[in-house]
Design an enzyme around this catalytic site. Sequence first.
Site, short mmCIF file in Angstrom:
data_model
loop_
_atom_site.label_atom_id
_atom_site.label_comp_id
_atom_site.label_asym_id
_atom_site.label_seq_id
_atom_site.Cartn_x
_atom_site.Cartn_y
_atom_site.Cartn_z
N ASP A 12 0.87 -1.18 0.00
CA ASP A 12 0.00 0.00 0.00
C ASP A 12 0.90 1.23 0.00
OD1 ASP A 12 -3.23 0.36 0.81
OD2 ASP A 12 -1.98 2.14 1.01
N LYS A 17 -1.20 2.84 6.95
CA LYS A 17 -1.99 1.61 6.80
C LYS A 17 -1.08 0.39 6.87
CE LYS A 17 -6.03 2.67 4.10
NZ LYS A 17 -6.53 2.87 2.76
N GLU A 134 -13.49 -9.64 -8.92
CA GLU A 134 -13.81 -9.97 -7.54
C GLU A 134 -15.32 -9.87 -7.36
OE1 GLU A 134 -11.66 -10.78 -4.87
OE2 GLU A 134 -13.75 -11.27 -4.53
N PHE A 135 -15.95 -10.90 -6.78
CA PHE A 135 -17.41 -10.85 -6.61
C PHE A 135 -17.82 -10.86 -5.15
CE2 PHE A 135 -16.65 -12.90 -10.77
CZ PHE A 135 -17.32 -12.01 -11.60
N LEU A 136 -16.88 -10.60 -4.23
CA LEU A 136 -17.22 -10.71 -2.81
C LEU A 136 -18.12 -9.56 -2.36
CD1 LEU A 136 -15.53 -8.51 -0.89
CD2 LEU A 136 -13.66 -10.04 -1.45
N ASN A 198 -22.87 -6.64 -11.31
CA ASN A 198 -23.33 -5.57 -10.42
C ASN A 198 -24.51 -4.81 -11.02
OD1 ASN A 198 -21.62 -6.25 -8.40
ND2 ASN A 198 -20.30 -4.45 -8.53
N GLY A 247 -26.60 1.23 -2.10
CA GLY A 247 -25.51 2.20 -1.98
C GLY A 247 -24.21 1.43 -1.90
N CYS A 250 -19.65 0.08 -4.49
CA CYS A 250 -19.60 -0.73 -5.71
C CYS A 250 -20.78 -0.52 -6.65
CB CYS A 250 -19.49 -2.20 -5.34
SG CYS A 250 -18.10 -2.53 -4.27
N LYS A 253 -21.49 3.18 -8.23
CA LYS A 253 -20.47 3.72 -9.14
C LYS A 253 -20.22 2.79 -10.33
CE LYS A 253 -16.49 1.34 -7.74
NZ LYS A 253 -15.64 0.52 -8.56
#
Length: 422
Positions: A12, A17, A134-136, A198, A247, A250, A253
Amino acid sequence: MAHIGHDVLGVDTDPGKVAKLQSGEVPFFEPGIDDIVRDNLTSGRLRFTDSYVEAADFADVHFLTVGTPQSELGFGANLSYIDAAVDTLSPHLNRRALIVGKSTVPVGTAQRLARRMRSIAPAGDDVELAWNPEFLREGFAVRDTLHPDRIVVGVESSHEGRAAKTLAALYSPLSTDDDIPFLITSLATAELAKVAANAFLGTKISFINAISEVCEAASADVTMLAAAIGADKRIGREFLDAGLGFGGGCLPKDIRAFMTRADELGLGDVATFLQIVDNINIRQRSRVIDATREVCGSLDGARVAVLGVAFKPNSDDIRDSPALDVVGQLQLQGAIVSVFDPKAMDNARQVFPTPNYSLSALDACQGADVILILTEWDEFRALQPEELETVTGSKRVVDARNCLDPLCWRAAGWNYRGFGRP
Ligand code: UGA
């Protein structure tokens, strides 16, 4: 990846972080993640750094997982973070490497990044790109990651299928328990599979919200209707909960970025369709405001208790939270708002300091003219009318997530307002 046995270096650009993560502190709320991070730090399979040089030296496979938020200039995606990650990593790629995009991007981005990486990297054609969306879901991130419904791998037609083989090997510890479909596609199909998933979920929610308006006009009950149509396997019951709408970081937007991309590709009708899904979703916020005004008579000076500001339960995420938007609009219309959320208080306070932040649900409801349930945390589902009557005399509740039992609240003498329910 560390949990299933690989050696992982997390990168990162924010040294704060990195330091937190390296000491075992996860900088967001997600059930189950803390233990996994700590266990793997202890085992030595997981480390964190802010050095791209170290990353390039260490890894054979690089996952790109940076955010692609909505652009500040419009509805398109802001690709500056993913471009920066590619531009910073590529000059250090001196040997064969597989770069795997997980970020959600407009179709065509992967192809552009592949060309760009190879033009910058010293290893040139030995650098290969794959797209592995990614579908989590937030709140179920650990479960969805360890037991995915499917693994989609978009690959370049060059490179003789090396990327697919590498990713199949990386994910192989997952497939021992579940029979997980492993779908090898083109880069473009993989990019689109993510945004289409999505967009479909958002469409399902906006569909049921549109139907809930019809239910309201015709004195029908959208919750029973959802059970009735959801029993059809082709439709399915999930994502048919009418209410305040979607909301988060993901769905909103991604639908807007998809709309923008469709327009760029000359597909105006597709863009219009997605725009309508977005419009219906945004309209739900006004429906909640209108219901609150109706129940109270006027919003000017009304004391409103808001329970829930996270974009959904089991999350501290307030990005594009419909609940927070409602709080802002209520305040603009003169209401005095007290807020409580089990996890999202700090995040909400940071971006939106003006409402009163309360210590508990009961505290927020103290002296309220109306109570709004905006996020369906279990704690709020379990609230009993008798309990709330001790702090609020007004007995009015707007259940914007249809998570309370109307019969029970009405029997206790409350003015209960649901969504798409008579
Ligand atoms: C969503 C997708 O569900 C994931 O598959 C995807 O990987 C993720 O986006 C992503 O792109 O990273 P998430 O943002 O965690 O996951 O949230 P969801 O569980 O999809 O819920 C989104 C919103 O829809 C929430 O505000 C929720 O309250 C709302 N919702 C959900 C409804 O209003 N009604 C429903 O029936 C279901």
